[in-house]
Write an enzyme that holds these catalytic residues in place. Sequence first.
Site, PDB file in Angstrom:
ATOM      1  N   GLY A   1       0.891  -1.137  -0.102  1.00 37.22           N
ATOM      2  CA  GLY A   1       0.194   0.033  -0.026  1.00 37.22           C
ATOM      3  C   GLY A   1       0.823   1.247   0.049  1.00 37.22           C
TER       4      GLY A   1
ATOM      5  N   CYS B   1       3.097   5.499  -2.902  1.00 36.79           N
ATOM      6  CA  CYS B   1       3.848   5.279  -3.929  1.00 36.79           C
ATOM      7  C   CYS B   1       3.757   3.811  -4.930  1.00 36.79           C
ATOM      8  CB  CYS B   1       5.394   5.414  -3.368  1.00 36.79           C
ATOM      9  SG  CYS B   1       5.822   6.861  -2.540  1.00 36.79           S
TER      10      CYS B   1
HETATM   11  C1  UGA Z   1       8.482   3.030  -1.706  1.00 33.56           C
HETATM   12  C2  UGA Z   1      10.059   2.427  -2.239  1.00 33.56           C
HETATM   13  O1  UGA Z   1      10.373   1.291  -1.357  1.00 33.56           O
HETATM   14  C3  UGA Z   1      10.971   3.615  -1.859  1.00 33.56           C
HETATM   15  O2  UGA Z   1      12.140   3.042  -2.598  1.00 33.56           O
HETATM   16  C4  UGA Z   1      10.474   4.781  -3.011  1.00 33.56           C
HETATM   17  O3  UGA Z   1      11.418   5.793  -3.068  1.00 33.56           O
HETATM   18  C5  UGA Z   1       9.200   5.386  -2.654  1.00 33.56           C
HETATM   19  O4  UGA Z   1       8.007   4.120  -2.328  1.00 33.56           O
HETATM   20  C6  UGA Z   1       8.619   6.272  -3.199  1.00 33.56           C
HETATM   21  O5  UGA Z   1       8.493   6.350  -4.295  1.00 33.56           O
HETATM   22  O6  UGA Z   1       8.623   7.670  -2.784  1.00 33.56           O
HETATM   23  P1  UGA Z   1       7.339   3.482   0.558  1.00 33.56           P
HETATM   24  O7  UGA Z   1       6.155   3.786  -0.153  1.00 33.56           O
HETATM   25  O8  UGA Z   1       7.884   4.316   1.602  1.00 33.56           O
HETATM   26  O9  UGA Z   1       8.650   3.371  -0.304  1.00 33.56           O
HETATM   27  O10 UGA Z   1       7.052   1.824   1.449  1.00 33.56           O
HETATM   28  P2  UGA Z   1       7.893   0.439   1.153  1.00 33.56           P
HETATM   29  O11 UGA Z   1       8.934   0.181   2.283  1.00 33.56           O
HETATM   30  O12 UGA Z   1       8.289   0.316  -0.267  1.00 33.56           O
HETATM   31  O13 UGA Z   1       6.463  -0.323   1.280  1.00 33.56           O
HETATM   32  C7  UGA Z   1       5.423  -0.199   0.454  1.00 33.56           C
HETATM   33  C8  UGA Z   1       4.431  -1.484   0.866  1.00 33.56           C
HETATM   34  O14 UGA Z   1       4.722  -2.649   0.496  1.00 33.56           O
HETATM   35  C9  UGA Z   1       3.825  -1.437   2.407  1.00 33.56           C
HETATM   36  O15 UGA Z   1       2.588  -1.311   2.473  1.00 33.56           O
HETATM   37  C10 UGA Z   1       4.670  -2.444   3.014  1.00 33.56           C
HETATM   38  O16 UGA Z   1       3.902  -3.008   3.829  1.00 33.56           O
HETATM   39  C11 UGA Z   1       4.509  -3.538   1.809  1.00 33.56           C
HETATM   40  N1  UGA Z   1       5.567  -4.355   1.779  1.00 33.56           N
HETATM   41  C12 UGA Z   1       7.017  -4.293   1.680  1.00 33.56           C
HETATM   42  C13 UGA Z   1       5.192  -5.857   1.663  1.00 33.56           C
HETATM   43  O17 UGA Z   1       4.180  -6.060   1.778  1.00 33.56           O
HETATM   44  N2  UGA Z   1       6.151  -6.733   1.651  1.00 33.56           N
HETATM   45  C14 UGA Z   1       7.572  -6.548   1.655  1.00 33.56           C
HETATM   46  O18 UGA Z   1       8.380  -7.456   1.647  1.00 33.56           O
HETATM   47  C15 UGA Z   1       7.974  -5.258   1.594  1.00 33.56           C
END
Ligand code: UGA
Length: 465
Positions: A276, A279
């Site tokens: 979610g 981004c």
């Molecule tokens: C994401 C990217 O990871 C960053 O590198 C990027 O700069 C950023 O978007 C952006 O475009 O500004 P972010 O949205 O902060 O960062 O969050 P993430 O850590 O990527 O997590 C995104 C979603 O994936 C979360 O809901 C998280 O819970 C989920 N997730 C993450 C999973 O379900 N499984 C995982 O293994 C990792």
Amino acid sequence: MRISVIGCGYVGLVTGTCLAEAGHEVICTDNDPERIASLKAGVVPIYEPYLDAMLAANQRAQRLSFTSDAGETVRAGEAIFICVGTPPLENGEADLSAIDDVARMIATEARESKLVVEKSTVPAQTGQQLKRVLEVYRRNGTVQFRVASNPEFLREGTAVEDFLHPDRIVFGVEDEVSERQLREIYRPILERKFRCSVHMNACPATQPPTLVVTTINSAELIKHASNSFLAMKISFANMIADLCEKVGADIKEVTRAMGMDQRIGPRFLDAGLGFGGFCLPKDVQAFIRLAERSGVDFNMLKEAERVNKEKIRRALWGVKDKQGGVLGLAFKANTDDIRFAPSLDVLRKLLAEGAEVRAYDQEAMDRTSAVFPQVRCCREPYEVAQDADALLILTEWEEFRQLDWKRVHGLMARPLVIDGRNLLNPAAMLESGFEYYCFGRPMESAAAPLVLPQISKTNAVGITA
Ligand code: UGA
């Protein structure tokens, strides 16, 4: 160097504050006067670890200031970072109208030549469009605009650390002067010559960041391709989790060993409710639209998006018509951001079914109450558990792992826990008498009626055939 930042959302605030921390003189503006008033008073409107202290310290040192006067901001900086939002339109494409408005404003307000840096996430070729708008609207023939792309790779919750200690910094440039100027801006970070208040100057001994210099189009594509790949990795893990449930394997065991292959890597393989946030979901959609417009078949990415949506539906199987308790509202831990959070869909569906919903989150309750005033926000997780028919864990806050789950068991009307983030130990939960449902992990006790019949049925077909 004197730097201007336009847009004080989380990217603009982290960028402005960290560039000030690196020693530059930074002025920031936003078209929301309330936000600027709050920032001037030193109140940061988002929860992001380290940001408020760093922002206040740089304000005090007079390296960082905020103003509602966009023209003044444009004129102040030698380089202008555009950090405005690019939310999704109805059709999934990125809405670039804010970028367009800012470009016109820069073109009309600038009195000297400027480097205009695109920091907002945008589809490939937006930089070319930006150049055209700056050219068309510039007032004075002697003012030159150079355009560069400098995508951000900041993760909410660790954004300050990511900015100051990145693995790579990408410059999309078309001329040497822009490259030189950007090198100057990032020199303290590239050479690690700044006072790091995150690690109190005891920074981890990791490799210094790699600088990647590309064309503007490539830099724009690098950003979208990176986020889309991360999204695909999560959806891939979620598909493997489905398969694990069918064949009686454990997703944690599978992804752990997969991740040991350096070509795959261990991160972003955590199965659960799916991705979610503001981004990944929007960038995946925008990338799909860009591919479609460019005549490239990107069904692979569409599938990743479909798998993601499916996950939320499945999490709700067990909680229809129940009094639901929700633990975790933010789209991930260490943030108060709920934009495109899985919790929003879950709450919407629970409320639509007439369920009485109680919720708790360390940081995101105010934002959630503003959208769902019907949800009763509680002061602590145990209040959510009181008399609940089901508890859903939607954010991987460490606090939930550390709960006294025996106490929670005693409080619930029916001890059903849906662990959307695979946070807890299934064996321990079943042993404590919970009906426990998670993603892609075997349930070895008869106390798991939600999952067992499904697994054993498939096993009979899937494994023995
Ligand atoms: C994401 C990217 O990871 C960053 O590198 C990027 O700069 C950023 O978007 C952006 O475009 O500004 P972010 O949205 O902060 O960062 O969050 P993430 O850590 O990527 O997590 C995104 C979603 O994936 C979360 O809901 C998280 O819970 C989920 N997730 C993450 C999973 O379900 N499984 C995982 O293994 C990792």
